[in-house]
Design a protein around this motif. Structure first.
Motif, PDB file in Angstrom:
ATOM      1  N   GLY A  25      -8.867   8.054  35.613  1.00  0.00           N
ATOM      2  CA  GLY A  25      -9.616   7.057  34.870  1.00  0.00           C
ATOM      3  C   GLY A  25      -9.127   6.742  33.483  1.00  0.00           C
ATOM      4  N   ASP A  26      -9.992   6.933  32.486  1.00  0.00           N
ATOM      5  CA  ASP A  26      -9.783   6.300  31.187  1.00  0.00           C
ATOM      6  C   ASP A  26      -8.734   6.979  30.321  1.00  0.00           C
ATOM      7  OD1 ASP A  26     -11.634   8.473  30.912  1.00  0.00           O
ATOM      8  OD2 ASP A  26     -12.185   7.739  28.927  1.00  0.00           O
ATOM      9  N   ASN A  27      -8.104   6.156  29.540  1.00  0.00           N
ATOM     10  CA  ASN A  27      -7.207   6.577  28.462  1.00  0.00           C
ATOM     11  C   ASN A  27      -7.329   5.566  27.337  1.00  0.00           C
ATOM     12  OD1 ASN A  27      -4.835   4.515  28.413  1.00  0.00           O
ATOM     13  ND2 ASN A  27      -5.091   5.006  30.589  1.00  0.00           N
ATOM     14  N   THR A  28      -6.928   5.970  26.169  1.00  0.00           N
ATOM     15  CA  THR A  28      -6.968   5.056  25.030  1.00  0.00           C
ATOM     16  C   THR A  28      -6.094   5.610  23.924  1.00  0.00           C
ATOM     17  OG1 THR A  28      -8.481   3.797  23.591  1.00  0.00           O
ATOM     18  CG2 THR A  28      -8.915   6.142  23.821  1.00  0.00           C
ATOM     19  N   GLY A  85      -9.072   9.482  25.266  1.00  0.00           N
ATOM     20  CA  GLY A  85      -9.772   9.076  26.475  1.00  0.00           C
ATOM     21  C   GLY A  85     -10.196  10.315  27.246  1.00  0.00           C
ATOM     22  N   ASN A  86     -11.411  10.316  27.768  1.00  0.00           N
ATOM     23  CA  ASN A  86     -11.942  11.525  28.400  1.00  0.00           C
ATOM     24  C   ASN A  86     -11.062  12.053  29.517  1.00  0.00           C
ATOM     25  OD1 ASN A  86     -13.830  12.413  30.957  1.00  0.00           O
ATOM     26  ND2 ASN A  86     -14.402  13.432  29.061  1.00  0.00           N
ATOM     27  N   ALA A  87     -10.727  11.212  30.480  1.00  0.00           N
ATOM     28  CA  ALA A  87      -9.950  11.694  31.625  1.00  0.00           C
ATOM     29  C   ALA A  87      -8.578  12.200  31.186  1.00  0.00           C
ATOM     30  CB  ALA A  87      -9.810  10.590  32.671  1.00  0.00           C
ATOM     31  N   GLY A 115      -7.660  14.119  19.461  1.00  0.00           N
ATOM     32  CA  GLY A 115      -8.065  14.844  20.650  1.00  0.00           C
ATOM     33  C   GLY A 115      -7.211  16.061  20.921  1.00  0.00           C
ATOM     34  N   PHE A 116      -5.892  15.823  21.071  1.00  0.00           N
ATOM     35  CA  PHE A 116      -4.992  16.964  21.296  1.00  0.00           C
ATOM     36  C   PHE A 116      -3.716  16.839  20.466  1.00  0.00           C
ATOM     37  CE2 PHE A 116      -4.288  13.837  24.679  1.00  0.00           C
ATOM     38  CZ  PHE A 116      -2.909  13.665  24.703  1.00  0.00           C
ATOM     39  N   GLY A 117      -3.835  16.188  19.310  1.00  0.00           N
ATOM     40  CA  GLY A 117      -2.673  16.028  18.444  1.00  0.00           C
ATOM     41  C   GLY A 117      -1.827  14.842  18.828  1.00  0.00           C
ATOM     42  N   HIS A 118      -0.516  14.950  18.594  1.00  0.00           N
ATOM     43  CA  HIS A 118       0.439  13.867  18.881  1.00  0.00           C
ATOM     44  C   HIS A 118       0.130  12.619  18.058  1.00  0.00           C
ATOM     45  CE1 HIS A 118       2.524  15.726  22.396  1.00  0.00           C
ATOM     46  NE2 HIS A 118       1.368  16.339  22.550  1.00  0.00           N
ATOM     47  N   GLY A 119      -0.332  12.816  16.829  1.00  0.00           N
ATOM     48  CA  GLY A 119      -0.606  11.661  15.989  1.00  0.00           C
ATOM     49  C   GLY A 119       0.664  10.936  15.579  1.00  0.00           C
ATOM     50  N   ARG A 120       0.549   9.629  15.413  1.00  0.00           N
ATOM     51  CA  ARG A 120       1.682   8.841  14.920  1.00  0.00           C
ATOM     52  C   ARG A 120       1.158   7.769  13.980  1.00  0.00           C
ATOM     53  NH1 ARG A 120       3.766   4.644  19.679  1.00  0.00           N
ATOM     54  NH2 ARG A 120       1.754   3.594  19.977  1.00  0.00           N
ATOM     55  N   ALA A 121       2.026   7.343  13.083  1.00  0.00           N
ATOM     56  CA  ALA A 121       1.635   6.372  12.070  1.00  0.00           C
ATOM     57  C   ALA A 121       1.360   5.000  12.688  1.00  0.00           C
ATOM     58  CB  ALA A 121       2.728   6.253  11.014  1.00  0.00           C
ATOM     59  N   VAL A 122       0.377   4.311  12.126  1.00  0.00           N
ATOM     60  CA  VAL A 122       0.047   2.942  12.524  1.00  0.00           C
ATOM     61  C   VAL A 122       0.709   1.996  11.536  1.00  0.00           C
ATOM     62  CG1 VAL A 122      -1.818   1.269  12.825  1.00  0.00           C
ATOM     63  CG2 VAL A 122      -2.144   3.638  13.558  1.00  0.00           C
ATOM     64  N   ASP A 123       1.574   1.128  12.030  1.00  0.00           N
ATOM     65  CA  ASP A 123       2.262   0.224  11.111  1.00  0.00           C
ATOM     66  C   ASP A 123       1.320  -0.884  10.643  1.00  0.00           C
ATOM     67  OD1 ASP A 123       2.325  -1.979  13.039  1.00  0.00           O
ATOM     68  OD2 ASP A 123       4.005  -0.957  14.006  1.00  0.00           O
ATOM     69  N   THR A 124       1.737  -1.588   9.614  1.00  0.00           N
ATOM     70  CA  THR A 124       0.881  -2.596   8.982  1.00  0.00           C
ATOM     71  C   THR A 124       0.466  -3.691   9.951  1.00  0.00           C
ATOM     72  OG1 THR A 124       1.959  -2.195   6.850  1.00  0.00           O
ATOM     73  CG2 THR A 124       0.720  -4.246   7.081  1.00  0.00           C
ATOM     74  N   GLN A 125       1.400  -4.144  10.783  1.00  0.00           N
ATOM     75  CA  GLN A 125       1.080  -5.221  11.711  1.00  0.00           C
ATOM     76  C   GLN A 125      -0.010  -4.791  12.697  1.00  0.00           C
ATOM     77  OE1 GLN A 125       4.422  -6.744  13.964  1.00  0.00           O
ATOM     78  NE2 GLN A 125       3.131  -7.974  15.302  1.00  0.00           N
ATOM     79  N   SER A 165     -13.988  16.570  15.284  1.00  0.00           N
ATOM     80  CA  SER A 165     -14.678  16.796  16.557  1.00  0.00           C
ATOM     81  C   SER A 165     -14.106  15.969  17.707  1.00  0.00           C
ATOM     82  CB  SER A 165     -16.169  16.479  16.406  1.00  0.00           C
ATOM     83  OG  SER A 165     -16.364  15.101  16.122  1.00  0.00           O
ATOM     84  N   MET A 166     -13.146  15.105  17.420  1.00  0.00           N
ATOM     85  CA  MET A 166     -12.581  14.257  18.474  1.00  0.00           C
ATOM     86  C   MET A 166     -12.016  15.118  19.605  1.00  0.00           C
ATOM     87  SD  MET A 166     -12.028  11.117  19.433  1.00  0.00           S
ATOM     88  CE  MET A 166     -11.920  10.035  18.014  1.00  0.00           C
ATOM     89  N   GLY A 167     -12.475  14.857  20.820  1.00  0.00           N
ATOM     90  CA  GLY A 167     -11.948  15.565  21.983  1.00  0.00           C
ATOM     91  C   GLY A 167     -12.589  16.901  22.266  1.00  0.00           C
ATOM     92  N   ALA A 168     -13.493  17.356  21.407  1.00  0.00           N
ATOM     93  CA  ALA A 168     -14.092  18.675  21.603  1.00  0.00           C
ATOM     94  C   ALA A 168     -14.857  18.754  22.917  1.00  0.00           C
ATOM     95  CB  ALA A 168     -15.007  19.017  20.435  1.00  0.00           C
ATOM     96  N   GLY A 169     -15.616  17.704  23.231  1.00  0.00           N
ATOM     97  CA  GLY A 169     -16.353  17.696  24.491  1.00  0.00           C
ATOM     98  C   GLY A 169     -15.439  17.721  25.695  1.00  0.00           C
TER      99      GLY A 169
END
Length: 284
Positions: free
Chosen positions: A8-11, A25-27, A261-271, A220-224
Motif C-alpha cells: 500500500g501507501d508510501n510518501t 508512509g505506513n506500509a 520515519g527511518f532516516g534517509h533524510g535529504r535536502a529539499v531544493d528551492t524549486q 515521533s514520525m514513524g513511531a506507530g
C-alpha cells in the motif's frame, strides 16, 4: 525466519520548516522496520516515475526490503508536508500522487502467498482488494490510524485479522471499550496505541496493557509504524500478547530517537519547496 509483506501507501514526509524530506508512509515504514528487525520483508506499492519515486526505491534497496513487484507509474510520487512542534508531527497537507493506483494481478497474489502475514493501511486505497490480500497471505494486519471514522471502516474491519488503532486521547477504560467493540466486528486481535500512555491489546485470552517507557525523544514520525512492525514479528513468533506489546512499545521508543520515519533524510531544493507551498495554498 519471520517474514511479512507490506502492501500500500508510501510518501515523502517533507519538513518545509527545515527544508528536508524523509521516506515514509505506513506500509513502506513497516516493511523497513521489519527488515531492520531481522525479518524477510517486502513492500508492494506504486511510486511515481519522478526522482522522488526512484528515491524511495533506492531507500528500500539500501534497507534490504524486496521491492521487486513495486509499480513505477507515470505521474508524481506522493508527498505529505509536515511541521514538528516539540517533536510531535503536525500534518499541513498532502497529495497521494500515484500511491493509491495499485491494482493487484494474479502474479501479485501468488507473490503475496509466499508471506504468512500481510500488512496494509487506511491510506492505501486498497479497500476493494483487502479480501484478496487476506486470502492470498492467510493473515491480514491493518492500520486504521487515528481518523478511521472518516472512512468506511465497518466494511474494512471485517477483512482484518489484526487491527491497529491510534487513540492517544483515550483513557485506559475507553481504549478497552474501543478494542472490545472493534474485536466484536471480526479481528482476532485489536491493538490500541495511546502515544505517551503506552498501548493496549485484546484477544480471545483477554486484555493486556503496556505502559510507555522512557526514551531519547527526537521525533515521533514513524513511531506507530515501528510499534506495528515489532508487534507483528513478535506475534508471528508466537510470543504472548503482553510480550508483543512490550516489544512494540520498546521499538516505538527507538524510532522516536531519530528524525523522520527511518532516516534517509535529504535536502529539499528551492524549486520543490516553492511547488509544495503553492500546492498547500491551493488546498487551503
Amino acid at each position: 525466519m519471520a517474514s511479512l509483506i507490506a502492501v500500500g501507501d508510501n510518501t515523502l514526509d517533507v519538513y518545509l520548516d527545515r527544508n528536508i524530506e524523509y521516506p515514509g508512509g505506513n506500509a513502506l515504514n513497516v516493511s523497513v522496520f521489519a527488515a531492520r528487525l531481522g525479518a524477510r520483508s517486502a513492500y508492494l506499492g506504486c511510486v511515481g516515475d519522478d526522482r522522488h519515486g526512484q528515491y524511495l526505491l533506492d531507500c528500500l534497496q539500501q534497507e534490504g526490503v524486496d521491492a521487486s513487484r513495486c509499480r513505477t507509474l507515470m505521474g508524481a510520487n506522493g508527498w505529505a508536508c509536515v511541521d514538528s512542534i516539540a517533536g510531535e508531527r503536525v500534518f499541513l497537507g498532502s497529495d497521494p500522487g500515484v500511491c493509491r493506483q495499485l491494482r493487484l494481478d494474479a502474479d501479485d497474489l501468488a507473490y503475496l502467498a509466499q508471506f504468512p502475514l500481510a500488512h496494509s493501511s487506511l491510506y492505501s486505497g486498497l479497500d476493494s482488494q483487502l479480501a484478496k490480500i487476506r486470502q492470498a497471505s492467510g493473515c491480514l494486519s491493518f492500520d486504521f490510524s487515528d481518523n478511521w471514522v472518516e472512512f468506511d471502516w465497518q466494511a474494512l474491519i471485517q477483512q482484518v485479522d489484526i487491527a491497529f488503532f491510534s487513540s492517544a486521547d483515550l483513557s485506559s477504560s475507553e481504549a478497552r471499550e474501543l478494542a472490545d467493540s472493534m474485536r466484536a466486528m471480526g479481528p482476532a486481535t485489536v491493538v490500541i496505541t495511546r502515544g505517551a500512555q503506552g498501548a493496549l491489546a485484546v484477544d480471545a485470552q483477554g486484555v493486556y496493557e503496556q505502559a510507555a517507557r522512557p526514551c531519547a525523544f527526537v521525533d515521533s514520525m514513524g513511531a506507530g509504524d515501528g510499534f506495528i512492525a515489532a508487534f507483528l514479528l513478535a506475534w508471528q513468533a508466537r510470543h504472548s500478547l503482553a510480550e508483543c506489546l512490550a516489544r512494540g512499545v520498546d521499538h516505538a521508543g527507538q524510532v522516536c530517537g531519530w528524525d523522520g520515519g527511518f532516516g534517509h533524510g535529504r535536502a529539499v531544493d528551492t524549486q520543490r519547496a516553492e511547488e509544495l507551498k503553492h500546492a498547500l495554498n491551493n488546498q487551503g
